[in-house]
Design an enzyme around this catalytic site. Sequence first.
Site, PDB file in Angstrom:
ATOM      1  N   SER A 145      37.403  45.167  38.828  1.00  0.00           N
ATOM      2  CA  SER A 145      36.602  43.970  39.138  1.00  0.00           C
ATOM      3  C   SER A 145      36.520  43.629  40.619  1.00  0.00           C
ATOM      4  O   SER A 145      35.838  42.663  40.977  1.00  0.00           O
ATOM      5  CB  SER A 145      37.139  42.760  38.370  1.00  0.00           C
ATOM      6  N   LYS A 148      33.051  43.024  41.845  1.00  0.00           N
ATOM      7  CA  LYS A 148      32.285  41.775  41.829  1.00  0.00           C
ATOM      8  C   LYS A 148      32.092  41.178  43.221  1.00  0.00           C
ATOM      9  O   LYS A 148      31.212  40.324  43.404  1.00  0.00           O
ATOM     10  CB  LYS A 148      32.950  40.766  40.901  1.00  0.00           C
ATOM     11  N   SER A 202      36.368  36.029  37.073  1.00  0.00           N
ATOM     12  CA  SER A 202      36.074  37.443  36.823  1.00  0.00           C
ATOM     13  C   SER A 202      35.433  37.658  35.457  1.00  0.00           C
ATOM     14  O   SER A 202      35.698  38.655  34.783  1.00  0.00           O
ATOM     15  CB  SER A 202      37.340  38.297  36.957  1.00  0.00           C
TER      16      SER A 202
END
Length: 364
Positions: A145, A148, A202
Amino acid sequence: MKHLPLTKQQLIAAMISLSLGSVAQAALTINGSASSESSARLSWGGADSLSEARSIMSRSGSSSTIKKVDNGSGTTNITNTTSFGSSKNNSYNNSNSYNTTYRGSFGNSNMIPISTDSRSVAVIDAETGESIYQKDADVARPMASITKVMTAIVVLDAGLDMREELTLDPEDFVGPKRASSNLKSGDRLNRAEMLLMALMKSENPAAKSLARNYPGGYSAFIRAMNRKAQELGMTTAFFGDPTGLDKRNVASSNDLVKMVRAAGNYDVIRRFSTTKSYDFFVSNFSSGNRTYKANNTSSLVRSGDYPIGISKTGFINEAGRCVVMETRINNRPAIIVILGANSSATRWDDAKNILNSLATRRTV
């Protein structure tokens, strides 16, 4: 009054801690009429993170691009446009510009004397651009993640209306891996709230929705992610999806340093990624409206014990536990990238080890 002696850990934490305030609770209403002259102070993981982002967004209905971004080498002057790219009231960024000179290349003799257990680590002095700790930092690895951060950069570069309401579709919950989520199909949030969900909590469906609602659609968004990586000189990077669930999303620690450095030019990324918690009002015509109480995925941001200016965590099995951070200790900025920790405890132990070592590092 008798004073108990401080432990070494408490003493170090006291040396580098800032006054960070309490949890942000303000509603994320960017259709409001907040004054463009609202005051702000530098917030590293504190209550002002979200409130200042609200102030930035309320001044304009759309985001703005960065005219010039740091490509990771040489001397670079980055001048921000209004709205998302800058805040004229922020105290760390004078005259709406992010001006930093990076001297030389990675590798100097002023390395911090630590050892780490994560598979790949990079720490740079962001004032000089010089490496002060490396461990297998040039090997491309899954980033989970951490992806992101690039998702946010691409969204903000597009200059889209952050007040536009987006609705989660069933396809937003389909990805390379199964992942838990507290969101539901039919949930409606504006683009700014989706971005906050992606950076702070997230939430994968939020990131997927941001990509799906990009001009040209999902495929155009993925192309934009890889194009931005090339512009930043991230030669080892590849992005296959906007969430990080795709194990093909890879980059070296040194290349992720470049991404974090570029992310520092977006006030909204700074504010959103370091917001400790937020209560989202989620509307859904089918299942009804509800409040979603969300906390930051970083325990260091939540605790407020360290000055953190940008933060993003990540995890999939192939990547291990990961985190990227920007910090400022002893009035010196540093960027930290940790990939491939075998447990959450290892990740945070390595991070604290680095932060504590930076606190005692000589800078003159």
